[in-house]
Design an enzyme around this catalytic site. Structure first.
Site, PDB file in Angstrom:
ATOM      1  N   GLU A 114      -6.712  30.993  55.360  1.00  0.00           N
ATOM      2  CA  GLU A 114      -6.708  29.576  55.596  1.00  0.00           C
ATOM      3  C   GLU A 114      -6.123  28.759  54.290  1.00  0.00           C
ATOM      4  OE1 GLU A 114     -10.916  27.738  56.733  1.00  0.00           O
ATOM      5  OE2 GLU A 114     -11.255  29.787  56.663  1.00  0.00           O
ATOM      6  N   LYS A 116      -5.963  26.767  51.011  1.00  0.00           N
ATOM      7  CA  LYS A 116      -6.946  26.114  50.150  1.00  0.00           C
ATOM      8  C   LYS A 116      -6.884  24.612  49.721  1.00  0.00           C
ATOM      9  CE  LYS A 116      -9.873  27.332  46.338  1.00  0.00           C
ATOM     10  NZ  LYS A 116     -10.012  25.936  45.783  1.00  0.00           N
ATOM     11  N   ASP A 118      -6.566  21.070  48.362  1.00  0.00           N
ATOM     12  CA  ASP A 118      -6.888  20.433  47.084  1.00  0.00           C
ATOM     13  C   ASP A 118      -7.447  19.092  47.327  1.00  0.00           C
ATOM     14  OD1 ASP A 118      -7.075  20.689  44.483  1.00  0.00           O
ATOM     15  OD2 ASP A 118      -4.752  20.277  44.068  1.00  0.00           O
ATOM     16  N   TYR A 227     -14.642  24.354  57.430  1.00  0.00           N
ATOM     17  CA  TYR A 227     -14.335  25.858  57.526  1.00  0.00           C
ATOM     18  C   TYR A 227     -15.537  26.619  57.632  1.00  0.00           C
ATOM     19  CZ  TYR A 227     -15.016  25.290  52.580  1.00  0.00           C
ATOM     20  OH  TYR A 227     -15.399  24.895  51.340  1.00  0.00           O
ATOM     21  N   LYS A 316      -4.401  32.065  44.451  1.00  0.00           N
ATOM     22  CA  LYS A 316      -3.627  30.844  43.990  1.00  0.00           C
ATOM     23  C   LYS A 316      -2.217  30.643  44.049  1.00  0.00           C
ATOM     24  CE  LYS A 316      -7.301  28.002  42.724  1.00  0.00           C
ATOM     25  NZ  LYS A 316      -7.429  27.698  41.415  1.00  0.00           N
ATOM     26  N   CYS A 410      20.894  -2.826  27.692  1.00  0.00           N
ATOM     27  CA  CYS A 410      20.827  -1.403  28.845  1.00  0.00           C
ATOM     28  C   CYS A 410      21.479  -0.633  27.787  1.00  0.00           C
ATOM     29  CB  CYS A 410      21.841  -1.633  29.953  1.00  0.00           C
ATOM     30  SG  CYS A 410      22.257  -0.532  30.694  1.00  0.00           S
ATOM     31  N   CYS A 413      25.232  -0.124  28.861  1.00  0.00           N
ATOM     32  CA  CYS A 413      26.261  -0.947  29.069  1.00  0.00           C
ATOM     33  C   CYS A 413      26.117  -2.097  27.963  1.00  0.00           C
ATOM     34  CB  CYS A 413      26.554  -1.519  30.280  1.00  0.00           C
ATOM     35  SG  CYS A 413      25.524  -2.560  31.064  1.00  0.00           S
ATOM     36  N   CYS A 428      18.744  -3.593  34.363  1.00  0.00           N
ATOM     37  CA  CYS A 428      20.013  -3.911  33.643  1.00  0.00           C
ATOM     38  C   CYS A 428      20.637  -5.207  34.483  1.00  0.00           C
ATOM     39  CB  CYS A 428      20.955  -2.630  33.557  1.00  0.00           C
ATOM     40  SG  CYS A 428      22.346  -3.140  33.174  1.00  0.00           S
ATOM     41  N   CYS A 434      27.949  -2.139  34.686  1.00  0.00           N
ATOM     42  CA  CYS A 434      27.433  -0.951  33.962  1.00  0.00           C
ATOM     43  C   CYS A 434      27.920   0.390  34.279  1.00  0.00           C
ATOM     44  CB  CYS A 434      25.799  -0.991  34.140  1.00  0.00           C
ATOM     45  SG  CYS A 434      24.879   0.077  33.482  1.00  0.00           S
TER      46      CYS A 434
HETATM   47  O1  I6G Z   1     -13.629  26.080  47.975  1.00  0.00           O
HETATM   48  C1  I6G Z   1     -13.250  26.396  49.155  1.00  0.00           C
HETATM   49  C2  I6G Z   1     -12.311  26.054  49.699  1.00  0.00           C
HETATM   50  C3  I6G Z   1     -11.862  26.552  50.911  1.00  0.00           C
HETATM   51  C4  I6G Z   1     -14.218  27.436  49.779  1.00  0.00           C
HETATM   52  C5  I6G Z   1     -13.719  28.039  51.003  1.00  0.00           C
HETATM   53  C6  I6G Z   1     -12.599  27.682  51.644  1.00  0.00           C
HETATM   54  O2  I6G Z   1     -12.377  28.200  52.635  1.00  0.00           O
HETATM   55  C7  I6G Z   1     -11.193  27.580  53.403  1.00  0.00           C
HETATM   56  N1  I6G Z   1     -14.569  28.715  51.474  1.00  0.00           N
HETATM   57  C8  I6G Z   1     -15.653  29.171  51.042  1.00  0.00           C
HETATM   58  C9  I6G Z   1     -16.574  30.321  51.541  1.00  0.00           C
HETATM   59  C10 I6G Z   1     -16.120  28.740  49.583  1.00  0.00           C
HETATM   60  N2  I6G Z   1     -15.312  27.800  48.939  1.00  0.00           N
HETATM   61  C11 I6G Z   1     -17.388  29.131  49.130  1.00  0.00           C
END
Ligand code: I6G
Length: 673
Positions: A114, A116, A118, A227, A316, A410, A413, A428, A434
């Site tokens: 899957e 990850k 942010d 998840y 990562k 500017c 020019c 400007c 210019c």
């Molecule tokens: O921090 C996490 C992001 C995504 C996760 C995670 C995850 O699964 C898509 N899955 C687990 C089991 C844990 N942290 C602990």
């Protein structure tokens, strides 16, 4: 009487939940927004008349709570674990070897892979199907109780879908995030207002989720993917991680559509590569992918080590942020004269590329971040977006320069620099005097979506303008070979190719030509709408402010920009010289309304269609006399939404514009005989 009302209220809630799920979780609305709004208002009215029947899980109560002073602690029954990381194939193989050794297994291991996301990890608890608590991860054992804020996220169910496998208590875990589009929109808005922009979508999501007033959280575009459902294997027949995702989906949660089952390290690496390639096109930020042993029994056998599961790992992506030093700060002049402060950096490798320039956006941002020459800074590079300076690292050391001042003149020019009231930008005032603005205008004119003059890139435009060979776009059409071969990096063959490309560009479309003119805020879609409406340049030039606003996508600001452009004598002169140079476009007669059942209607296409591409759908709609535009306004007849439609549907909703599905589109294209 009350029983009947209770029943009616429950019916309305179920109906609303069904539509809210289709809209926010499946991104596939079942009814037009006006109908949804009517249902919602009917429920609100009944609850207003019968306050004793209001419940916390009612869809009307998402944003009900008052601000609090602080978030109470929320203990996690099962600790919220963290994940180990790997950064390359060798580390991934070592991870798998450890698993195999522990399991005494020599077969390939199956994983669920899957993205990850942010965002921020959250835990939600449902009792008898109703959301009772939402919490942050905190230190893994105790987080903060942010229930009221979680409730404002539209894709989070307040009640679960009725299901035979619904336990009395269900704890789910997932990630709350801010989609890229929403993040960009709130930052554009913040910068315009001279307010602080968020550093990245993750910080924006964290900031939004930790507001003490849930009404403020509700104002941010947050979303969530789930998840995990803790302990579910013990209560159901679910045996795999992938099965957990399907279960979550059935219960009404949004899961990430990119999740896949893969086999062995090879499968993981293939998945990693595919997601990395797709990264820029995904609607959310991600910092890697996660592989989880698919078999839940094996997960149990593997257990955990120092608060991280042995059965999962995050792979990562290369870092997108890095530290470096500012060598200089210069002001770059764009084609509209806007001066953008740009930090010249000691080159640094970040997110897979070497970066030596990063934008500081505008003077408000420079002042707020107090970035100076000599500072150590964090820079960020995300996808195709221009790298930006995120912040100065405190205690940057000695040798800090003075605070940066906005230039009065500017740098290109020497014309006066002006700041327009209500805008964070400085400009400007030199206009086409210019050289930087001239170069910008020419680059835009030649660009792929405009006149598409192949081979006419930045370096060549710079030389042509600096050597005085081209001072306006019309001069491009009078270049000859002798002029060109004098230029650096230009041989006979490249000169011939460029002249051919320039000649070829003379046969264009009206839409491309309008876009190429670079009128402020007239993008590709608006240019196409203008071309559709006016059919030739002359009527567009003659159009007044009111006539322009008849066009979909055109409001008062764009109408003013267009009339101002054509009012300028030098622009009119250039247009007639371009025509004299032989520029032509096909002039289409206005279609006969009778043969065009969709005449006068304007559609916006968004998301992925199943039966054809959006471009094909647009062509077919246009063939029936409809207009197809790129952005939603009150003038839009309907938005046609495919899969993953994005924010256009939200915009339609907020303006009360109809949202249609692909089936409706098919019906439109094949009207009854
Ligand atoms: O921090 C996490 C992001 C995504 C996760 C995670 C995850 O699964 C898509 N899955 C687990 C089991 C844990 N942290 C602990």
């Amino acid at each position: 009487m009350t029983r009947a009302i209770e029943k009616k209220i429950e019916q309305l809630r179920e109906e609303i939940e069904k539509h809210s799920y289709a809209y926010h979780v499946l991104d596939d609305p079942l009814i037009p927004d006006v109908e949804y709004d009517a249902l919602f208002r009917a429920l609100q009215q009944l609850e207003f008349d019968h306050p004793g029947l209001v419940t916390a899980a009612s869809p009307t109560q998402r944003i009900g709570a008052k601000p609090s002073d602080a978030f109470p602690p929320a203990e996690h029954t099962d600790p919220m674990l963290s994940l180990g990381n790997v950064f390359d194939a060798a580390e991934l193989e070592a991870f798998e070897t450890r698993i195999r050794d522990r399991l005494g297994e020599d077969q390939e291991i199956e994983y669920t892979a899957e993205p990850k996301i942010d965002g921020l990890a959250v835990s939600l608890v449902y009792e008898n199907g109703v959301l009772v608590r939402g919490a942050t991860r905190g230190d893994g054992f105790t987080g903060e109780d942010i229930t009221e804020n979680i409730r404002t996220i539209r894709s989070v169910p307040l009640r679960l879908q009725k299901h035979r496998d619904m336990p009395e208590r269900l704890e789910v875990r997932g990630e709350v995030f801010m989609p890229k589009k929403g993040f960009e929109e709130i930052n554009v808005h913040a910068r315009k207002e001279g307010k602080k922009a968020f550093v990245n979508p993750r910080n924006a999501a964290a900031g939004a989720l930790r507001r003490l007033d849930p009404r403020e959280t509700a104002g941010y575009p947050l979303d969530a993917f789930f998840y995990n459902a803790t302990g579910i294997a013990k209560q159901t027949l679910i045996r795999t991680q992938f099965g957990v995702l399907q279960y979550l989906k059935k219960m009404g949660f949004k899961i990430c559509a990119e999740a896949q089952q893969v086999s062995g390290c090879q499968g993981c690496l293939q998945y990693y590569g595919a997601i990395l390639d797709k990264r820029a096109a995904l609607g959310y930020e991600l910092d890697g992918v996660v592989y989880k042993v698919n078999d839940l029994d094996l997960q149990e056998v593997l257990g955990m080590v120092s608060r991280a599961p042995r059965w999962a790992v995050a792979h990562k992506f290369p870092a997108q942020e890095a530290a470096t030093r500012v060598a200089d700060i210069r002001f770059q002049v764009g084609r509209t004269g806007a001066l953008t402060p740009v930090a010249k950096l000691e080159p640094v490798f970040v997110g897979g590329a070497t970066v030596s320039n990063a934008t500081l956006h505008n003077m408000d941002e420079v002042n707020r971040k107090d970035v100076r020459i000599g500072d150590r800074v964090i820079i960020r590079r995300a996808g195709d977006v221009i790298p930006e300076v995120v912040k100065t690292i405190p205690d940057s050391g000695t040798g800090r320069g003075d605070p940066i001042q906005a230039p009065k003149r500017c740098p290109e020019c020497n014309s006066e620099v002006v700041r327009i009231e209500g805008e964070a930008l400085i400009r400007c005032s030199g206009g086409l005097y210019c050289p930087a603005q001239r170069k910008g205008v020419i680059r835009h004119f030649a660009s792929r979506k405009a006149m598409d003059i192949e081979g006419l890139g930045t370096k060549l435009v710079d030389q042509l303008v600096d050597k005085g060979l081209v001072s306006s776009v019309k001069d491009l059409f009078h270049l000859d070979k002798e002029d060109l071969v004098e230029l650096e990096f230009m041989g006979e063959l490249s000169a011939t190719n460029l002249l051919d490309a320039i000649k070829k560009s003379k046969h264009t479309t009206l839409a491309r030509f309008i876009y190429a003119l670079g009128i402020r805020e007239v993008g590709e879609a608006t240019a196409a709408s203008l071309a559709d409406q006016f059919r030739d340049l002359e009527p567009l030039q003659q159009a007044d402010y009111e006539a322009l606003q008849e066009v979909p996508d055109v409001g008062p600001v764009i109408a003013e920009n267009i009339t101002a452009f054509f009012r300028q004598a030098h622009n009119r002169e250039i247009l007639s010289e371009l025509k004299n140079a032989g520029l032509v476009w096909e002039v289409k007669p206005k279609p006969d309304e009778q043969d065009n059942p969709l005449a006068g209607k304007t559609f916006v296409l968004t998301g992925r269609l199943e039966k054809f591409s959006r471009a094909e759908a647009a062509l077919q709609l246009k063939a029936l006399g409809a207009k197809v535009t790129g952005s939603v306004s009150r003038k839009t007849t309907a938005v046609i939404a495919g899969e993953d439609p994005g924010s256009k549907v939200d915009k339609a909703r907020s303006l009360g514009v109809k949202v249609l599905a692909e089936e409706d589109l098919l019906a439109l294209l094949q009207p009854d005989p």
